[in-house]
Design an enzyme around this catalytic site. Structure first.
Site, PDB file in Angstrom:
ATOM      1  N   THR A 131       0.809  -1.221   0.000  1.00 58.73           N
ATOM      2  CA  THR A 131       0.000   0.000   0.000  1.00 58.73           C
ATOM      3  C   THR A 131       0.841   1.270   0.000  1.00 58.73           C
ATOM      4  OG1 THR A 131      -1.869  -1.044   1.087  1.00 58.73           O
ATOM      5  CG2 THR A 131      -1.656   1.305   1.423  1.00 58.73           C
ATOM      6  N   ASP A 148       1.459  -6.519  -4.518  1.00 55.86           N
ATOM      7  CA  ASP A 148       0.562  -6.489  -3.373  1.00 55.86           C
ATOM      8  C   ASP A 148       1.005  -7.707  -2.567  1.00 55.86           C
ATOM      9  OD1 ASP A 148      -1.746  -7.247  -1.732  1.00 55.86           O
ATOM     10  OD2 ASP A 148      -2.772  -5.654  -2.808  1.00 55.86           O
ATOM     11  N   SER A 149       1.252  -7.558  -1.280  1.00 58.91           N
ATOM     12  CA  SER A 149       1.888  -8.668  -0.551  1.00 58.91           C
ATOM     13  C   SER A 149       1.006  -9.906  -0.477  1.00 58.91           C
ATOM     14  CB  SER A 149       2.327  -8.230   0.842  1.00 58.91           C
ATOM     15  OG  SER A 149       1.245  -8.146   1.714  1.00 58.91           O
ATOM     16  N   THR A 193       1.263  -4.815   4.078  1.00 56.78           N
ATOM     17  CA  THR A 193       1.027  -5.245   5.464  1.00 56.78           C
ATOM     18  C   THR A 193       0.391  -6.632   5.563  1.00 56.78           C
ATOM     19  OG1 THR A 193      -1.129  -4.149   5.498  1.00 56.78           O
ATOM     20  CG2 THR A 193       0.758  -2.884   6.318  1.00 56.78           C
ATOM     21  N   ASP A 194      -0.321  -7.042   4.496  1.00 59.58           N
ATOM     22  CA  ASP A 194      -1.115  -8.277   4.622  1.00 59.58           C
ATOM     23  C   ASP A 194      -0.275  -9.506   4.984  1.00 59.58           C
ATOM     24  OD1 ASP A 194      -3.454  -6.956   4.161  1.00 59.58           O
ATOM     25  OD2 ASP A 194      -3.592  -7.477   2.039  1.00 59.58           O
ATOM     26  N   THR A 201      -1.596 -22.972  18.734  1.00 60.05           N
ATOM     27  CA  THR A 201      -2.879 -22.609  19.318  1.00 60.05           C
ATOM     28  C   THR A 201      -3.528 -21.478  18.529  1.00 60.05           C
ATOM     29  OG1 THR A 201      -4.006 -21.664  21.244  1.00 60.05           O
ATOM     30  CG2 THR A 201      -1.646 -21.196  21.043  1.00 60.05           C
ATOM     31  N   GLN A 202      -4.861 -21.493  18.518  1.00 59.28           N
ATOM     32  CA  GLN A 202      -5.598 -20.402  17.860  1.00 59.28           C
ATOM     33  C   GLN A 202      -5.567 -19.131  18.700  1.00 59.28           C
ATOM     34  OE1 GLN A 202      -9.616 -21.649  17.056  1.00 59.28           O
ATOM     35  NE2 GLN A 202      -8.940 -23.466  15.949  1.00 59.28           N
ATOM     36  N   CYS A 203      -5.223 -19.273  19.978  1.00 57.70           N
ATOM     37  CA  CYS A 203      -5.202 -18.096  20.849  1.00 57.70           C
ATOM     38  C   CYS A 203      -3.952 -17.275  20.536  1.00 57.70           C
ATOM     39  CB  CYS A 203      -5.136 -18.511  22.318  1.00 57.70           C
ATOM     40  SG  CYS A 203      -6.470 -19.577  22.822  1.00 57.70           S
TER      41      CYS A 203
HETATM   42  N1  ASP Z   1      -2.911  -5.502   0.253  1.00 58.24           N
HETATM   43  C1  ASP Z   1      -1.833  -4.651   0.703  1.00 58.24           C
HETATM   44  C2  ASP Z   1      -0.563  -5.473   0.726  1.00 58.24           C
HETATM   45  O1  ASP Z   1      -0.417  -6.277   1.600  1.00 58.24           O
HETATM   46  C3  ASP Z   1      -2.155  -4.100   2.050  1.00 58.24           C
HETATM   47  C4  ASP Z   1      -1.117  -3.187   2.633  1.00 58.24           C
HETATM   48  O2  ASP Z   1      -0.018  -3.025   2.166  1.00 58.24           O
HETATM   49  O3  ASP Z   1      -1.438  -2.578   3.676  1.00 58.24           O
HETATM   50  O4  ASP Z   1       0.264  -5.323  -0.149  1.00 58.24           O
END
Ligand code: ASP
Length: 345
Positions: free
Chosen positions: A18, A63-64, A95-96, A280-282
């Site tokens: 992003t 895009d990640s 971020t993904d 664990t899912q936690c």
């Molecule tokens: N879809 C974007 C990515 O992971 C989201 C981001 O960067 O915040 O590339």
């Protein structure tokens, strides 16, 4: 007062995400050359106290969501080829899947003795109120200061260990958390490194200095348990013989006992050479296999405890160990061993 870091040299590796995206008819997408132009508009980057820096731009920019292990290899190699030319590295990433890449790199960059800081943003640099500017400037400062010599992730107000990171917000500006390990630094007026976090830093993987270990084995699956799950549905996974299977179990590593198909599926998988790891899912706390009757079948079947590793860490560590051609027995030992500060027992 910001430190004078002008005698340091940083390599910025822009992979996409992003932070450098532009609006298109189909939504935000990265565009070649755009990010470099945006960097030119950030005044702090040319402050006399800032380190010098070079920019490497990936092609294609991603895009990640589209990151695969081949891209982790590209990033690791980009660091490896320039390792001795810079004091530190900043990797700009979507971020993904940033937590997965951070975790993978923590294993792949063996014997690392320099900071590698991943960051990105929730709001593109081209939009108002972008969090990208602060994230970039602070990450460059952290990479140049060299206090933390490991793969880490900076976002918002916290520097966290790469292999402890989880994305916990789809739209918040404090988008990452490290639920089972203290932050390496908290960022306010100053960058405050925490003794607790930094002291647990663990180098390793190479007896002979820095080395990039690529990931070339990645036949790994993750099954998240839910009430009512019947493992028979997943038998084909065991049949096909994935190399590693991660079960995201309930609580302390518990699985339902109503389902008699579990043991045969796990037995078969293990017999076929698959390593089965229980996480664990936690987000917080640890797996204690066999603490409850409901988890004992996993112990009997020979499953491996992921302790308090995130799924991100477990997936990438498993891929790393498989790529090192470790045997199933060695994988059992190493998955339960703290290699890079990724787990506590
Ligand atoms: N879809 C974007 C990515 O992971 C989201 C981001 O960067 O915040 O590339």
């Amino acid at each position: 007062m910001s430190k004078d870091l002008s005698n340091r040299k940083i390599c910025i590796i822009y992979t996409g995400g992003t932070i450098g995206m532009v609006p298109t008819e189909d939504g935000f997408a990265p565009k070649r050359g755009f990010f470099e132009a945006e960097l030119g508009r950030i005044k702090d980057l040319s402050s006399p106290k800032m380190p010098s820096w070079d920019l490497i731009e990936f092609d294609p920019l991603l895009d990640s969501t589209n990151m695969e292990h081949i891209h982790w290899n590209q990033i690791a190699e980009a660091v490896g080829e320039r390792y001795y030319d810079y004091d530190g590295f900043v990797i700009l990433h979507g971020t993904d899947t940033m937590a997965y890449t951070a975790s993978a790199l923590s294993f792949m960059l063996e014997g690392l003795e320099k900071p590698v800081v991943l960051t990105g943003s929730q709001i593109p640099l081209c939009e108002l109120r972008s969090d990208g500017v602060d994230n970039i400037i602070t990450s460059i400062q952290i990479a140049a200061e060299g206090v933390v010599k490991e793969v880490c992730l900076f976002f918002g107000d916290s520097l966290i260990r790469g292999n402890r990171a989880m994305k916990n917000s789809a739209d918040g500006l404090l988008a990452f958390t490290s639920p089972n390990y203290p932050p390496l630094a908290k960022i306010g007026i100053n960058i405050n490194y925490t003794a607790e976090g930094v002291s647990g830093s663990r180098r390793g993987g190479s007896a002979s200095g820095f080395h990039v270990q690529k990931i070339d084995k990645f036949r790994v699956g993750v099954i998240k348990l839910f009430p009512g799950i019947h493992f028979g549905m997943f038998a084909p996974i065991a049949e096909e013989g994935v190399d590693g299977l991660i079960l995201e179990a309930f609580g302390a590593g518990n699985i339902p006992s109503y389902d008699k198909s579990l043991s045969p599926v796990i037995d078969k998988a293990i017999e076929k050479g698959t390593s089965v790891i229980v996480c664990t899912q936690c987000p917080q706390g640890t797996v204690a296999l066999g603490a409850y009757e409901a988890g004992s079948a996993l112990v009997k079947a020979g499953a491996i405890s992921g302790f308090n590793m995130t799924t991100e860490a477990a997936v990438t560590k498993l891929a790393y160990l498989l790529s090192l051609n470790k045997t199933q027995k060695e994988i059992r030992i190493l998955m339960e061993t703290d290699l890079r500060g990724e787990l506590d027992k």
